[in-house]
Design a protein around this motif. Sequence first.
Motif, PDB file in Angstrom:
ATOM      1  N   ILE A 146      16.434  10.392  32.540  1.00  0.00           N
ATOM      2  CA  ILE A 146      17.740  10.627  31.908  1.00  0.00           C
ATOM      3  C   ILE A 146      18.038   9.524  30.898  1.00  0.00           C
ATOM      4  O   ILE A 146      18.356   9.798  29.730  1.00  0.00           O
ATOM      5  N   GLY A 192      16.121   9.625  27.651  1.00  0.00           N
ATOM      6  CA  GLY A 192      16.302  10.762  26.765  1.00  0.00           C
ATOM      7  C   GLY A 192      15.187  11.785  26.830  1.00  0.00           C
ATOM      8  O   GLY A 192      14.929  12.495  25.851  1.00  0.00           O
ATOM      9  N   ASP A 234      19.344  18.676  28.021  1.00  0.00           N
ATOM     10  CA  ASP A 234      20.739  18.747  28.455  1.00  0.00           C
ATOM     11  C   ASP A 234      21.088  20.214  28.726  1.00  0.00           C
ATOM     12  O   ASP A 234      20.981  21.069  27.840  1.00  0.00           O
ATOM     13  N   THR A 294      24.105  21.311  29.866  1.00  0.00           N
ATOM     14  CA  THR A 294      25.562  21.428  30.012  1.00  0.00           C
ATOM     15  C   THR A 294      26.090  22.763  29.525  1.00  0.00           C
ATOM     16  O   THR A 294      26.984  23.357  30.154  1.00  0.00           O
ATOM     17  N   CYS A 298      22.922  16.058  39.648  1.00  0.00           N
ATOM     18  CA  CYS A 298      22.579  16.615  38.336  1.00  0.00           C
ATOM     19  C   CYS A 298      23.649  16.399  37.278  1.00  0.00           C
ATOM     20  O   CYS A 298      23.341  16.372  36.080  1.00  0.00           O
ATOM     21  N   HIS A 326      27.383  15.352  31.902  1.00  0.00           N
ATOM     22  CA  HIS A 326      26.301  16.210  31.420  1.00  0.00           C
ATOM     23  C   HIS A 326      25.423  16.660  32.588  1.00  0.00           C
ATOM     24  O   HIS A 326      25.157  15.895  33.514  1.00  0.00           O
ATOM     25  N   TRP A 327      24.954  17.904  32.520  1.00  0.00           N
ATOM     26  CA  TRP A 327      24.055  18.453  33.523  1.00  0.00           C
ATOM     27  C   TRP A 327      22.616  18.227  33.093  1.00  0.00           C
ATOM     28  O   TRP A 327      22.183  18.703  32.044  1.00  0.00           O
ATOM     29  N   TRP A 328      21.858  17.500  33.933  1.00  0.00           N
ATOM     30  CA  TRP A 328      20.481  17.156  33.594  1.00  0.00           C
ATOM     31  C   TRP A 328      19.455  17.852  34.482  1.00  0.00           C
ATOM     32  O   TRP A 328      18.255  17.671  34.293  1.00  0.00           O
ATOM     33  N   LYS A 381      12.508  17.883  27.291  1.00  0.00           N
ATOM     34  CA  LYS A 381      12.714  18.207  25.878  1.00  0.00           C
ATOM     35  C   LYS A 381      11.395  18.655  25.239  1.00  0.00           C
ATOM     36  O   LYS A 381      10.347  18.067  25.465  1.00  0.00           O
ATOM     37  N   LYS A 392      16.172  27.344  29.215  1.00  0.00           N
ATOM     38  CA  LYS A 392      17.568  27.586  29.568  1.00  0.00           C
ATOM     39  C   LYS A 392      17.735  28.919  30.286  1.00  0.00           C
ATOM     40  O   LYS A 392      18.595  29.045  31.171  1.00  0.00           O
TER      41      LYS A 392
END
Length: 419
Positions: A99, A102, A106, A108, A129, A134-136, A312, A323
């Motif tokens: 987290i 980076g 994300d 969220t 989380c 923010h939701w990670w 990412k 997602k």
Amino acid sequence: MGYRSVTAALAASAFALAFTGAAQATDLEVIHWWTSKGESAAVSQFAKAFDNDGHGDHWVDSAIALGETARSTVMQRVLGGDPPGAAQFNPGRQYEELISGGKLLDLTDIAKENKWEEVIRPKAIQSACLVDGHWWCVPVNLHSNYWAWYSKPAFEKAGLPEPRSLAEFIKDAPKLKESGVIPFAIGGDGNGWQIQLLFQDMVTEALGVKQRDKMFTEKSADIAGGPEMKGVFEQLRTLKQYTDNGYANRNWNDTTNMVITNKAALQVMGDWARGEFAAAGMTGVKDFGCMIGLNEDKPVVSTDGDIIVFFKQDNPDVEAAQKRLAALLLSPKVQVAFNNAKGSMPVRGDVDLGTADPCMQKALKAVEDPAKIVTATNRFITENTNQQINELVSQFFADDSMSPDDATAKFADVIANSD
């Protein structure tokens, strides 16, 4: 245009459509350590739902036995610039550097769209989380370490009542041994994590939730080196004499199978063991029994479990697929299918579990009472400290020359210097 030309044109068109569809479909690699029979049945529910979501996506399964090995592989891949699409972790400090660095996607926007804060319970699981607004990650289940699983036929054979506490079981263990079964089933693979799980359950029973939490949060050598902890090591040494010589490198699901086949009487293991009984076609009504919290009169549950993180990526199509999977993992239908196979509880509080077996019903009742919820050890300590405890309890269990006094002193030192 002749017949051959028309046929050729149609074939070319079909090929082009097939090629276009393949290009749009997304292969998403997911690394996890769900490798036992019950776990494989559970994770297949995720894969099946993702593969049939209507977008042409495909779950690429990368199963790596043992959580420690899987997490190490993920971190190496990330540092090498080749992260998977997603990976399993446990809630806690294992992924905090991902987290801060980076490296994680994300989630969220997906969380808000699907109202995760409203449907995920208990609230404590959200903190794994939801960090700084923010939701990670996605919590997918509620697991509890605080269980013992036993063979009803084994206790019947020995003429004993079903156990209601670990202390009661230890008292009856000699009769179980005399009846020809292995009283206590345990495994020592993976640097002794099964032994540490047993140890941590015993620590909570001996200290109580408040003192146990104080020991970890305040790094209290006084509590860690106190008489209650010495009693835990003494009890652990007693249990050793009721296991078998083949325990050293045995994995957890093979250990569970000893109870399933009535070769052993009892195993202390998290509720994922229930998935192995289910995979064997057994029910908690007549085939096996369960003891919650190592003491039926003082039931406790831990409410951390498994989470999925997404890394990412440079490709927007991959991010869109990530997602979609994140949302799918928390859909009601998938939550029920996965957790029924896994032996765990759904993180959603709005799904119907009226058909849950007696063991899950015990957990569902306990999780509604905040006083019965235990914070998982991973929330307090780093992987480094966790490994030090693993090594200590594993060594103590294997080496009868190490006294409970020496083990208690070493444990107090680990806690005092924990990071």
